[in-house]
Design an enzyme around this catalytic site. Structure first.
Site, PDB file in Angstrom:
ATOM      1  CG  ASP A 199      -0.202   6.417   5.111  1.00 35.80           C
ATOM      2  OD1 ASP A 199      -0.148   6.353   3.862  1.00 35.80           O
ATOM      3  OD2 ASP A 199       0.580   5.799   5.858  1.00 35.80           O
ATOM      4  CB  CYS A 200      -3.119  12.076   7.658  1.00 38.31           C
ATOM      5  SG  CYS A 200      -4.268  13.255   8.390  1.00 38.31           S
TER       6      CYS A 200
END
Length: 143
Positions: free
Chosen positions: A13-14
């Site tokens: 998710d980064c």
């Protein structure tokens, strides 16, 4: 063919973590991808990674988009021991991505720092998702 192992402690998710993984794969590596949010951390693992990267637990603490402030971990009197305990219980508190290769271990922020850990660069031109070119058309790294 030369075997050059690459491992990335990754958060899908980064954006920075996704950029680093894309750089590694574009350079022709098939890295070991460790989703540390699912796998978690152990205190010895964190100690070893931080020592190898030459950083402290405080330097590895993720403050933005994490519960670090609300947990009281950003105060200057919080010990490394307390940070390690919190990071082991809440993996999201560790900044990412952390990449390990035979050239070393590094917290790769900004993402192009991973280039120092590889023995070959991705073919150029290579542009990160934010539009920043890091490898030119001739395959040379842009400083």
């Amino acid at each position: 063919m030369n075997f050059f192992p690459v491992a990335i402690h990754h958060n899908p998710d980064c954006g920075a973590s996704r950029d680093v993984l894309a750089i590694i794969r574009a350079a022709g590596y098939d890295p070991v991808v460790i989703d540390y949010l699912k796998e978690g951390w152990t205190r010895p693992q964190l100690l070893a990674l931080f020592a190898a990267a030459g950083i402290t637990a405080r330097e590895a603490l993720r403050i933005s988009r994490s519960p670090a402030e609300e947990m009281g971990l950003t105060a200057s009197d919080v010990t490394d021991e307390k940070l390690l305990e919190a990071m082991s219980s809440h993996p999201v508190l560790v900044n990412r991505p952390i990449v390990c290769t035979p050239k070393g271990v590094r917290l790769c922020r900004p993402s192009e720092m991973v280039l120092d850990l590889l023995d070959r660069l991705p073919p150029g031109p290579f542009v990160k998702k934010d539009g920043q070119m890091i490898i030119d058309a001739e395959g040379k790294r842009i400083a």
